[in-house]
Design an enzyme around this catalytic site. Structure first.
Site, PDB file in Angstrom:
ATOM      1  N   HIS A  65       8.044  56.626  73.071  1.00 12.80           N
ATOM      2  CA  HIS A  65       9.114  56.077  72.204  1.00 12.80           C
ATOM      3  C   HIS A  65       8.960  56.623  70.958  1.00 12.80           C
ATOM      4  O   HIS A  65       9.648  57.283  70.066  1.00 12.80           O
ATOM      5  CB  HIS A  65       9.273  54.771  72.412  1.00 12.80           C
ATOM      6  N   HIS A 113      15.067  61.452  64.681  1.00 21.74           N
ATOM      7  CA  HIS A 113      14.973  60.191  64.279  1.00 21.74           C
ATOM      8  C   HIS A 113      13.473  59.698  63.905  1.00 21.74           C
ATOM      9  O   HIS A 113      13.226  58.787  62.939  1.00 21.74           O
ATOM     10  CB  HIS A 113      15.835  59.301  65.332  1.00 21.74           C
ATOM     11  N   GLU A 114      12.684  59.892  65.085  1.00 21.47           N
ATOM     12  CA  GLU A 114      11.470  59.254  64.924  1.00 21.47           C
ATOM     13  C   GLU A 114      10.536  59.775  63.902  1.00 21.47           C
ATOM     14  O   GLU A 114       9.963  59.109  63.133  1.00 21.47           O
ATOM     15  CB  GLU A 114      10.503  59.588  66.167  1.00 21.47           C
ATOM     16  N   LYS A 117      12.395  58.662  60.349  1.00 18.60           N
ATOM     17  CA  LYS A 117      12.538  57.341  59.998  1.00 18.60           C
ATOM     18  C   LYS A 117      10.808  56.978  60.018  1.00 18.60           C
ATOM     19  O   LYS A 117      10.466  56.122  59.005  1.00 18.60           O
ATOM     20  CB  LYS A 117      13.077  56.821  60.985  1.00 18.60           C
ATOM     21  N   HIS A 118      10.044  57.192  60.896  1.00 22.95           N
ATOM     22  CA  HIS A 118       8.467  56.831  60.962  1.00 22.95           C
ATOM     23  C   HIS A 118       7.658  57.797  60.367  1.00 22.95           C
ATOM     24  O   HIS A 118       6.568  57.495  59.638  1.00 22.95           O
ATOM     25  CB  HIS A 118       8.242  56.338  62.219  1.00 22.95           C
TER      26      HIS A 118
END
Length: 212
Positions: A65, A113-114, A117-118
């Site tokens: 994830h 997204h990953e 964002k991260h």
């Protein structure tokens, strides 16, 4: 439950879900540890995205994830700079990403997204996009949690329930008895296994932080 969930569901007797916490108000690459999160696609899609999830046929392994920087306070940084995901920068990792970190969203966009964002908040340890995705893939290979579960006799089932302690024991067999993983469950169904690491990628205990 959908046909996909019934064929891929891994059922646990006790749900241990980490509470989601308020996001950090400041964006910073100065963080305390990483949370590496793997997902069981059937539960993830049924409970998080439903019809917006791809129908994954025959998937019998946990998938990545994300790799999330976190603070010891229980909060986490996000969107730390303006970099955008560039698939060309991870072209050599594409086959592994498709297999180990498949984009389960029907509209796509999980990797962007990953990273945005991260990954942008991991720069003090993982300065490039390639470093970020490569580190997550390396952790996935190192842990191989699906094999750890299978060795313990824990396999996907719509009828067989497994005690949480057995799942935790199986995970501990690869991360060490002194480290506690976190299980995120939905309605008694395993959704995610989270393992935390220091900035030098030594397994450590998580706190109550969470992200997505």
């Amino acid at each position: 439950a959908s046909a996909m969930a019934m064929s891929l569901l891994l059922v646990v007797l006790v749900a241990l879900a980490s509470p989601f916490v308020a996001q950090a108000s400041r964006a910073s690459s100065d963080f305390d540890f990483f949370m590496f999160t793997t997902t069981w696609a059937g539960t993830f899609c049924d409970h998080e995205f439903g019809r917006h999830c791809k129908h994954v046929v025959g998937l019998r392994n946990l998938t990545i994830h994300g790799l999330w920087p976190n603070y010891d306070s229980g909060k986490y940084p996000q969107f730390c700079d303006k970099r955008k995901f560039d698939p060309d920068k991870v072209a050599d990792l594409q086959d592994r990403l498709n297999a180990e970190w498949p984009d389960l969203l029907s509209k796509g966009g999980l990797w962007s997204h990953e990273f945005e964002k991260h990954g942008t908040c991991s720069a003090s340890v993982l300065p490039t996009e390639h470093d970020y995705f490569g580190a997550a893939l390396s952790l996935n290979e190192r842990l191989d949690l699906t094999s750890a579960l299978f060795r313990a006799g824990i396999q996907p089932s719509s009828t067989q329930a497994y005690p949480t302690k057995d799942i935790v024991k199986a995970v501990k067999s690869v991360i060490g008895d002194d480290v506690d993983p976190e299980l995120n469950c939905a309605d008694g169904n395993l959704q995610e296994i989270r393992v935390c690491f220091t900035k030098t990628f030594q397994a450590r205990n998580c706190d109550s932080s969470a992200s997505s």
